[in-house]
Design an enzyme around this catalytic site. Sequence first.
Site: not given
Length: 324
Positions: A240, A269, A288
């Site tokens: 994370r 993000e 991601h």
Amino acid sequence: MSSKIVIYGPNASAIERFLETAPPGTELEWVDSNLSLEEQAEQMKNAVAAIMVTGRIPVELVAKCPNLKLVQTISAGTNHLDKAGFGELGVRVSNNGGGNAVAVAEHTIGLIVNTIRKMQLQFKYVHDRKWAGDIYAKWFSQSHEIVGKTVGIVGIGRIGSSVAQRLQGWECELVYSDVMALPTDREEKLHVTRLSLDELLQTSDIITLHVPLGSSTKAMISDREFGLMKPTAILINACRGDVVDEAALIRAIRDEKIAAAGLDVLEEEPTAEDNPLLDMDNVLITPHLAGMSVEAMEKSRAFALENAARVARGEDPESVVLPD
């Protein structure tokens, strides 16, 4: 006891994939997360388990669902859910049970190899028709082999263990830091040695992060921790973004406190277009997607369905994530 299971998300097509593999006799219904809270609550009033496809289920909705016992994610992370609030309502939260552990571990290996060998620059130069350009002159001194290096794994859960397993045969030394020690036989099988976090940061050439995001891990890598690292170290983060203090990482790269970073996650993000990390040649960033693979999604959906069905049968769920 109700046996109804709902698939919660913004897209009705998601339920089709669940219906294909649902256990016999499973009652599935899609709940559109775009509806009003009252409309969602009406659809979920008899549900015993909710499988969350994307987004988050608000605690206000859970409070309106008296039969609900489980909120099931298909992701590994649950930091976006109010687990403490759910717990007060008697609702537990389970993650994907390691469904994407292999995908994230393989992506982590890819980040390590690509970052330590400057592959992103090689891809870019060839794509831009520059062939090798000035890569040899500028980056040769920072292109290394993994053999003989110490790889520090921060967090040795399902994903961290999968990374250690996949580094067998790379002829590197493996160390790990975790709040819980692995059983001795597991340490021996993975060829890993436990160190304190500070010891790991001081001795590792490659540091890879695999911890859940919570109050104890938010910004756990900041200025102090970068100060402990070798100037030749590379940092890999595929857990994370908030686990790393991004401003401190930018300073560490600029001030040459560390050599490079490979990141699948950032604090924000999508990240801002003016994020300095995007312009750093020694930082590799992927969007991601470490956990994305056909196989990972299949395993995660299958686990979610079976875990929800387990609760519908009156059994305890597996892979329960406790509040921070």
